[in-house]
Design an enzyme around this catalytic site. Structure first.
Site, short mmCIF file in Angstrom:
data_model
loop_
_atom_site.label_atom_id
_atom_site.label_comp_id
_atom_site.label_asym_id
_atom_site.label_seq_id
_atom_site.Cartn_x
_atom_site.Cartn_y
_atom_site.Cartn_z
N LYS A 114 0.83 -1.21 0.00
CA LYS A 114 0.00 0.00 0.00
C LYS A 114 0.87 1.27 0.00
CE LYS A 114 -3.50 -2.64 -0.28
NZ LYS A 114 -4.42 -3.19 0.68
C1 LIG Z 1 -5.44 -4.40 1.03
C2 LIG Z 1 -6.90 -4.23 1.08
C3 LIG Z 1 -7.65 -4.56 2.21
C4 LIG Z 1 -7.08 -5.28 3.38
O1 LIG Z 1 -6.01 -4.60 3.96
P1 LIG Z 1 -5.15 -5.35 5.08
O2 LIG Z 1 -4.42 -4.21 5.74
O3 LIG Z 1 -4.20 -6.26 4.33
O4 LIG Z 1 -6.06 -6.07 5.97
C5 LIG Z 1 -9.00 -4.27 2.23
N1 LIG Z 1 -9.60 -3.71 1.16
C6 LIG Z 1 -8.92 -3.40 0.04
C7 LIG Z 1 -9.65 -2.75 -1.09
C8 LIG Z 1 -7.55 -3.67 -0.05
O5 LIG Z 1 -6.88 -3.39 -1.16
#
Ligand SMILES: *Cc1c(COP(=O)(O)O)cnc(C)c1O
Length: 390
Positions: free
Chosen positions: A191
């Site tokens: 991210k």
């Molecule tokens: C990455 C992601 C999540 C989950 O995030 P985590 O921190 O890995 O739990 C949820 N929704 C979307 C759209 C994502 O891309």
């Protein structure tokens, strides 16, 4: 030397951009002996609140966005058994969190241009059991929050924003994640801001955020920082059946410095985005729509559409060929009803949400990490042009 040594390095999709500042802070955290939830988490929460222009009491750090989504739905007081309208073009965690909260997901198709949930489809999906809307700001593009909030207001629904792609996103001058009851952010390794694993809750109501914090740490009324500080032993009380979702100082040590560079990294991704747009303009690929006026796109994903008839190559063959060129790619996402679990449990078929189905079968995410060099970007461009007849 083995023959492989002449190959270019593999470009890891979503590689994090890590500096000495994070490394030094993690070492300092380890040397401090305080690894768990403590002063660095508190600082990270304050910095994040300032970044999203909310009060410090409106944020709570947790260990993932999945946890943030789950705890938000519980803290918002959404009664189990209700329905939550969300998008079929998302990561499975969005839907799983709804299920873990004891709620029923209802899918509303996306707009084929923005790839975000279509407000008209939300309206059509509302039933007397609907309790909340869970929009995802896909790829960093803000959802139509004016329309979504109007629909929520009209029907008395909660809104939980999935901001996993949207740390920098704004809609009409206001940060994504501050429209609904809760905004949930991800600091997963791919991210825009990472802590390895991590997440953040932003909430409109300080009381709801306080409850989310209690729920995120076993339902204990006082957190470990107070319990193990130098103020003397304090008994804690369990006031709810909570979860184990707290963020560690070790994670916040990374996040503090990642957040300090959020703007710089965003500018780098925007530059890469523009470079791709320019380099692919003459190809038969589908390119992302430009950001809408009066919005700020988070530029989290650069997704191209491979329509086999136009491009002369199938999407999956394109993925394989990119891999052979030692370039990591992603698929965001196969639509939720493509997965056997949801098909079996809900009887869903992908055809019921045709836009998400087509996008999910054609989409490819190209590398967009700020860690990419100019030369890396040119390698990606040359590989794509070689495959789709540039
Ligand atoms: C990455 C992601 C999540 C989950 O995030 P985590 O921190 O890995 O739990 C949820 N929704 C979307 C759209 C994502 O891309």
């Amino acid at each position: 030397m083995p023959a492989e040594s002449t190959q270019p390095p593999f470009l890891v999709f979503g590689a994090p951009q890590v500096d000495e500042a994070e490394i030094d802070e993690v070492v300092a955290c380890l040397r401090s002996g305080w690894l768990g939830t403590g002063p660095r988490v508190a600082q990270f929460e304050r910095d994040f609140a300032a970044w999203r222009r909310v009060q410090p009491a409106q944020v709570a750090a947790v260990n993932s966005c999945t946890a943030a989504l789950h705890v938000s739905m519980v803290a918002a007081g959404i009664e189990p058994g209700g329905e939550v309208v969300t998008t079929p073009l998302t990561f499975c965690a969005t839907v799983n969190a709804i299920l873990h909260a004891g709620l029923t997901p209802v899918l509303a198709d996306v707009d084929p241009h923005t790839q975000n949930i279509d407000p008209d489809a939300i309206e059509a999906a509302i039933t007397p059991r609907t309790r909340a809307i869970l929009p995802v700001h896909f790829a960093g593009r803000p959802c139509a929050m004016d329309r979504i909030m109007a629909i929520a207001g009209k029907h008395g629904l909660a809104v939980i924003e999935d901001c996993a792609h949207a740390v920098e996103t704004e809609f009409r001058g206001r940060p994504a994640g501050t429209f609904g009851d809760f905004g949930c952010y991800s600091f997963y390794v791919t991210k825009n801001v990472t802590t390895g694993e991590g997440g953040m809750i932003v909430g409109r109501s300080e009381a709801h955020v306080a409850r989310a914090k209690v729920l995120a740490l076993h339902g204990m009324s006082k957190d470990a920082w107070h319990r193990f500080g130098d103020a003397g032993y304090r008994h804690y009380q369990v006031v709810e059946c909570g979860f184990k979702y707290n963020m560690m100082d070790l994670q916040a040590a990374i996040g503090l410095h990642q957040l300090a560079r959020v703007e710089e990294n965003w500018r780098r991704r925007r530059w890469l985005w523009q470079r791709y747009d320019e380099a692919f303009a003459d190809l038969p690929l589908g390119l992302p729509e430009p950001p809408e006026p009066d919005t700020r796109h988070g530029h989290h994903l650069y997704t191209v559409m491979i329509d086999e008839d136009r491009c002369g190559i199938a999407r999956d063959a394109f993925l394989d060929a990119m891999n052979a060129a030692r370039i990591g790619t992603g698929v965001h996402y196969l639509s939720i009803p493509e997965h056997p679990y949801y098909r079996q449990r809900f009887g869903w078929t992908p055809e019921r949400w045709p836009h998400a189905m087509r996008l999910g079968r054609q989409t490819v995410s190209l590398p967009l990490s700020p860690a990419l060099s100019d030369a890396d970007a040119e390698r990606v461009i040359a590989a794509v042009r070689g495959l789709v007849g540039g």
